[in-house]
Design an enzyme around this catalytic site. Structure first.
Site, mmCIF file in Angstrom:
data_model
loop_
_atom_site.group_PDB
_atom_site.id
_atom_site.type_symbol
_atom_site.label_atom_id
_atom_site.label_comp_id
_atom_site.label_asym_id
_atom_site.label_seq_id
_atom_site.Cartn_x
_atom_site.Cartn_y
_atom_site.Cartn_z
ATOM 1 N N GLU A 35 11.318 -5.117 7.675
ATOM 2 C CA GLU A 35 10.174 -5.575 6.883
ATOM 3 C C GLU A 35 10.607 -6.091 5.509
ATOM 4 O O GLU A 35 9.804 -6.160 4.588
ATOM 5 C CB GLU A 35 9.146 -4.445 6.715
ATOM 6 C CG GLU A 35 8.548 -3.910 8.004
ATOM 7 C CD GLU A 35 7.634 -4.906 8.720
ATOM 8 O OE1 GLU A 35 7.425 -6.018 8.197
ATOM 9 O OE2 GLU A 35 7.170 -4.579 9.819
ATOM 10 N N HIS B 288 5.965 1.328 2.826
ATOM 11 C CA HIS B 288 5.197 1.091 4.055
ATOM 12 C C HIS B 288 5.330 2.307 4.952
ATOM 13 O O HIS B 288 6.429 2.861 5.089
ATOM 14 C CB HIS B 288 5.731 -0.151 4.774
ATOM 15 C CG HIS B 288 5.240 -0.282 6.180
ATOM 16 N ND1 HIS B 288 3.902 -0.444 6.485
ATOM 17 C CD2 HIS B 288 5.883 -0.241 7.379
ATOM 18 C CE1 HIS B 288 3.763 -0.515 7.797
ATOM 19 N NE2 HIS B 288 4.951 -0.385 8.365
ATOM 20 N N HIS C 253 2.990 4.822 8.303
ATOM 21 C CA HIS C 253 1.962 4.855 9.344
ATOM 22 C C HIS C 253 1.132 6.148 9.255
ATOM 23 O O HIS C 253 1.206 6.984 10.159
ATOM 24 C CB HIS C 253 2.624 4.788 10.735
ATOM 25 C CG HIS C 253 3.577 3.648 10.925
ATOM 26 N ND1 HIS C 253 4.577 3.662 11.869
ATOM 27 C CD2 HIS C 253 3.669 2.434 10.303
ATOM 28 C CE1 HIS C 253 5.256 2.505 11.830
ATOM 29 N NE2 HIS C 253 4.726 1.757 10.879
ATOM 30 N N GLU D 127 -12.091 11.868 -6.263
ATOM 31 C CA GLU D 127 -10.922 11.253 -6.898
ATOM 32 C C GLU D 127 -10.716 9.783 -6.556
ATOM 33 O O GLU D 127 -10.073 9.055 -7.312
ATOM 34 C CB GLU D 127 -9.656 11.978 -6.389
ATOM 35 C CG GLU D 127 -9.501 13.366 -6.865
ATOM 36 C CD GLU D 127 -8.683 13.394 -8.133
ATOM 37 O OE1 GLU D 127 -7.461 13.356 -8.037
ATOM 38 O OE2 GLU D 127 -9.290 13.417 -9.225
ATOM 39 N N HIS E 266 -1.865 -0.461 12.422
ATOM 40 C CA HIS E 266 -0.418 -0.316 12.219
ATOM 41 C C HIS E 266 -0.092 0.679 11.097
ATOM 42 O O HIS E 266 0.603 1.654 11.325
ATOM 43 C CB HIS E 266 0.208 -1.697 11.938
ATOM 44 C CG HIS E 266 1.689 -1.670 11.733
ATOM 45 N ND1 HIS E 266 2.530 -2.662 12.163
ATOM 46 C CD2 HIS E 266 2.500 -0.755 11.111
ATOM 47 C CE1 HIS E 266 3.786 -2.352 11.849
ATOM 48 N NE2 HIS E 266 3.789 -1.205 11.202
HETATM 49 O O1 2HA Z 1 10.470 -0.459 10.563
HETATM 50 O O2 2HA Z 1 7.354 0.444 10.376
HETATM 51 O O3 2HA Z 1 6.596 -2.068 10.564
HETATM 52 C C1 2HA Z 1 9.470 0.138 11.240
HETATM 53 C C2 2HA Z 1 8.136 -0.329 10.844
HETATM 54 C C3 2HA Z 1 7.823 -1.737 11.063
HETATM 55 ZN ZN ZN Z 2 5.357 -0.164 10.392
#
Ligand code: 2HA
Ligand code: ZN
Length: 279
Positions: free
Chosen positions: A121, A144, A146, A174, A215
């Site tokens: 990414e 980033h 999940h 909050e 995602h």
């Molecule tokens: O690299 O989360 O979006 C793993 C990820 C890709």
């Molecule tokens: Zn990801």
């Protein structure tokens, strides 16, 4: 030269990755972090004239993305395919310290010991750094991951930015204080591409949190704590949303209450008034 494994930025980074893993935000090789380092900071631990390997700006279409504003900048970045679970025990394999070279390739100064390279990414990260630095010269982190509840929420909540942000604000007192600008929302898009990088960076011009529907999330901040804290707060709100589920809501945080918070925390200039129902 001091030992880079003891560098405060590296120790904090590895601990943050471990925390994210512990919270279930980064299964397998999910997630990536990039941290803009100051040259003085790096020089305490590394000879910045010693490039151990050259890496390509993988996956980047130079017509779509001009990395020039970041030439000469140093980043600590998670490696492609690497597991957050393993970062704390073996930073040198799972992380890299890089510099964006004049020829728009990457100078590897430390790390990726097993022949690895920067996260898949990388385009989205670098484009997000460029976008955030334009609005906040002190921005240093792009993260980033999940987060489970936030992801679940993107399956059942309308993906309208104003409505999504408003719902999150209602889920804990909050929220409006921590992210008065709301959250940016992208539809499902193919990850790792320039397109998702460009779309994320466009949102980053006005949001520090950008949801990648179905995602995960992108967040940006001045330091690791602030960025982690943004995700933590949004994920907490999404958790409450999911616990409430289909049950009838009989009490909520009213817009009048939100306005009181806006006044108390003096965030009138940054709150997204257009996300309110009664403007
Ligand atoms: O690299 O989360 O979006 C793993 C990820 C890709
Ligand atoms: Zn990801």
């Amino acid at each position: 030269m001091k030992n880079v494994l003891e560098a405060p930025f590296l120790v904090e980074f590895a601990k943050t990755a471990a925390n994210m893993y512990r919270l279930g935000w980064d299964e397998r090789n999910g997630g990536n972090i990039s941290y803009l380092l100051k040259e003085e900071e790096v020089k305490e631990f590394l000879d910045v004239n010693h490039v151990i390997r050259k890496l390509p700006l993988a996956g980047v279409n130079s017509a779509a993305f001009d990395i020039s504003p970041l030439i000469g900048k140093y980043f600590l970045v998670t490696g492609t395919g690497k597991y957050f679970k393993n970062v704390l025990d073996d930073p040198e394999t799972n992380l890299g310290i890089i510099r964006i070279a004049k020829d728009k390739t990457i100078d590897l100064l430390w790390g990726y010991k097993d022949g690895g390279r920067t996260t898949s990414e990388f385009p989205a990260h670098m484009m997000s750094h460029i976008a955030r630095l334009k609005v906040d010269p002190n921005n240093r982190v792009v993260m980033h991951c999940h987060p489970t509840n936030l992801l679940a929420m993107t399956y059942v909540h309308e993906l309208d930015e104003a409505k999504f942000s408003h719902t999150l604000w209602e889920m804990s007192t909050e929220c409006i204080v921590v992210f008065p600008e709301g959250v940016g929302v992208l539809p499902w898009m193919l990850c790792g591409t320039d397109e998702i990088g460009i779309a994320t960076a466009e949102k980053m011009a006005s949001f520090r949190i950008v949801l990648w529907s179905l995602h995960g999330v992108y967040a940006a901040g001045k330091n690791l704590d602030e960025t982690f804290g943004l995700i933590e707060t949004v994920e907490k709100a999404a958790t409450i949303y999911n616990i409430i589920g289909q049950r009838k809501v009989v009490n909520t945080i009213s817009e009048d209450a939100m306005k009181q918070l806006v006044d108390l925390f003096k965030i009138r200039d940054v709150v997204r008034w257009d996300f309110f129902r009664n403007k």
